[in-house]
Design an enzyme around this catalytic site. Structure first.
Site, mmCIF file in Angstrom:
data_model
loop_
_atom_site.group_PDB
_atom_site.id
_atom_site.type_symbol
_atom_site.label_atom_id
_atom_site.label_comp_id
_atom_site.label_asym_id
_atom_site.label_seq_id
_atom_site.Cartn_x
_atom_site.Cartn_y
_atom_site.Cartn_z
ATOM 1 N N ASP A 99 0.836 -1.171 0.018
ATOM 2 C CA ASP A 99 -0.086 -0.008 -0.039
ATOM 3 C C ASP A 99 0.787 1.207 0.071
ATOM 4 O OD1 ASP A 99 0.754 -0.723 2.565
ATOM 5 O OD2 ASP A 99 -1.116 -1.152 3.243
ATOM 6 N N GLU A 160 -5.980 2.916 3.598
ATOM 7 C CA GLU A 160 -6.320 3.534 4.818
ATOM 8 C C GLU A 160 -8.272 3.663 4.777
ATOM 9 O OE1 GLU A 160 -5.094 3.019 7.706
ATOM 10 O OE2 GLU A 160 -2.878 3.041 7.393
HETATM 11 ZN ZN LIG Z 1 -3.349 1.515 8.778
HETATM 12 ZN ZN LIG Z 2 -1.577 -0.210 7.036
#
Ligand SMILES: [Zn+2]
Ligand SMILES: [Zn+2]
Length: 427
Positions: A99, A160
């Site tokens: 991510d 997130e």
């Molecule tokens: Zn996080």
């Molecule tokens: Zn994370």
């Protein structure tokens, strides 16, 4: 003749180099990369610079890179997904995901390379994940003689807010780049010592449901409660009653969390308002339990409204926010065990540990659910053993969180990821 012997010697020593040695050589450069990324965090859906940084580095390593892969429901938002492909003959395809987004947190680590973007911080370690991905990319490119198949590296935005994986899949990730046979990821872990990798076959992280409840009553003067239906009192009853879902309706063996994190209502102490709003986050592991809990959250406020004599047309309003809800992260047991064994051979059995599931959530599982692809997310230890023992280790999302020894964490992450991919794509 001497030259040939020398050449042979050099070749032999290159191929005989262990993965550990090769990774160690990359660490100074990776540490610089990590510090650069740590200093330039960007919020979810705004990862323009981060994604282009990642894409540029992957291109330099010889990967076929596509940027801006993904589309959100909001047609005006740009999805900054990065896909990097390395083909190496016939064989399976492995997706490795990192991510890229950061959090709205003001950094308080005091690190010399702290965030330069005020109010934004890599407090979840996605900078570690991206750096590990780049290290993995380099090693896999160098070690092409040891594997066959295709590696698909994914830089995912908006983790997130659990939107990025969905966005990339909605943009035809698998139709455009091929459907992987396995999908793997690492997430740094603040309850596991640096130098270790944790694994959990089966349910690993919880499903999240974001729910809003509007408790409606009939407002009036604070001194004349008899002519009102007070939504503040009903909201208080509701909040307490919702806790009985966990304590009285579910088995103690089913992990469930129901949290009312925010309440909104009223204007003045002597006015009974017309409504109060409750904002909930709900965490569950199994899909059946998830369904039941969500049903209870619809039933209980209604019951309380009825008990309080609220008029039919003022019943509570239940609203589930699809775009802030996500299914649980399930680690394919066979794949998880296979990876754990392969990684243990590389970093040592003592450094690969079975960990508990966590009630936090992730959208990584989506890379597997829709297409039935086995997925596994492993935990990368980032904690300071002394701080962990003393109960003083800052957790993920804390303004004080940073991996204790980034060089060790990166070394472990890259060795683990490469060992995992080589296991799945071995010649
Ligand atoms: Zn996080
Ligand atoms: Zn994370």
């Amino acid at each position: 003749m001497r030259n040939l012997a020398l050449a042979l010697l050099v070749t032999t020593s290159i191929s005989a180099q262990s993965l550990e040695e090769r990774v160690a050589r990359e660490i100074p450069k990776l540490l610089d990369t990590y510090k650069t990324l740590h200093g330039m965090p960007e919020l979810s859906t705004q990862e323009a610079k981060t994604s282009s940084f990642l894409a540029t580095r992957l291109r330099e390593l010889g990967y076929e890179v596509t940027e801006r892969v993904g589309k959100y429901r909001d047609p005006n938002a740009t999805c900054y997904g990065v896909v990097a492909i390395l083909r190496n003959g016939k064989g399976p395809m492995v997706l490795v995901r990192s991510d890229m987004d950061a959090l709205p947190v003001t950094e308080q680590t005091g690190l010399p390379y702290a965030s330069q973007n005020s109010g934004v911080m890599h407090a979840c370690g996605h900078d570690v994940h991206m750096t590990t991905l780049l290290g993995t990319a380099k090693l896999l490119a160098d070690l092409k003689s040891q594997w066959h198949g295709t590696v698909m590296l994914v830089g995912q935005p908006a983790e997130e807010i659990v939107r990025g994986a969905e966005g990339m899949l909605a943009d035809g990730l698998y139709e455009r780049f091929g459907k992987p046979d396995f999908a793997i990821a690492l997430h740094d872990w603040a309850t596991l010592e640096a130098g270790k990798i944790g694994y959990r076959p089966g349910q690993f992280m919880a499903a999240t449901d974001s729910i809003n409840l509007t408790i409606r009553g009939v407002g009036g003067h604070g001194a004349s409660p008899q002519s009102t239906k007070d939504p503040v009192v009903m909201a208080a009853e509701t909040i307490v009653a919702l806790q009985t879902i966990v304590s009285r309706e579910r088995s103690p063996l089913d992990p469930v969390v129901v949290t009312v994190g925010k309440i909104e209502g009223g204007t003045k102490r002597n006015i009974i308002p017309d409504e109060v709003r409750l904002f909930l986050t709900v965490r569950t592991m199994s899909p059946t339990v998830r369904q039941r809990v969500v049903e209870s959250i619809q039933r209980i406020p209604k019951g309380i409204a009825l008990a309080n004599g609220v008029p039919e047309d003022r019943m509570p309003i239940y609203e589930r926010l699809d775009h802030e809800s996500v299914a649980s992260t399930f680690n394919d047991p066979a794949l998880t065990d296979r990876l754990a064994k392969a990684i243990a051979r590389e970093i040592g059995t003592d450094n690969v540990v079975l960990i508990d599931p966590a009630m936090v959530s992730e959208d990584f599982g989506l890379f597997g659910t829709t297409d039935q692809i086995p997925t596994a997310m492993l935990a990368l230890g980032a904690a300071d053993p002394a701080a962990l023992k003393a109960g003083a280790q800052p957790g993920l999302h804390s303004s004080k969180f940073a991996p204790v020894d980034p060089a060790l964490v990166l070394r472990t992450g890259v060795r683990g990821a490469v060992a995992g991919v080589l296991e799945l794509l071995a010649r």
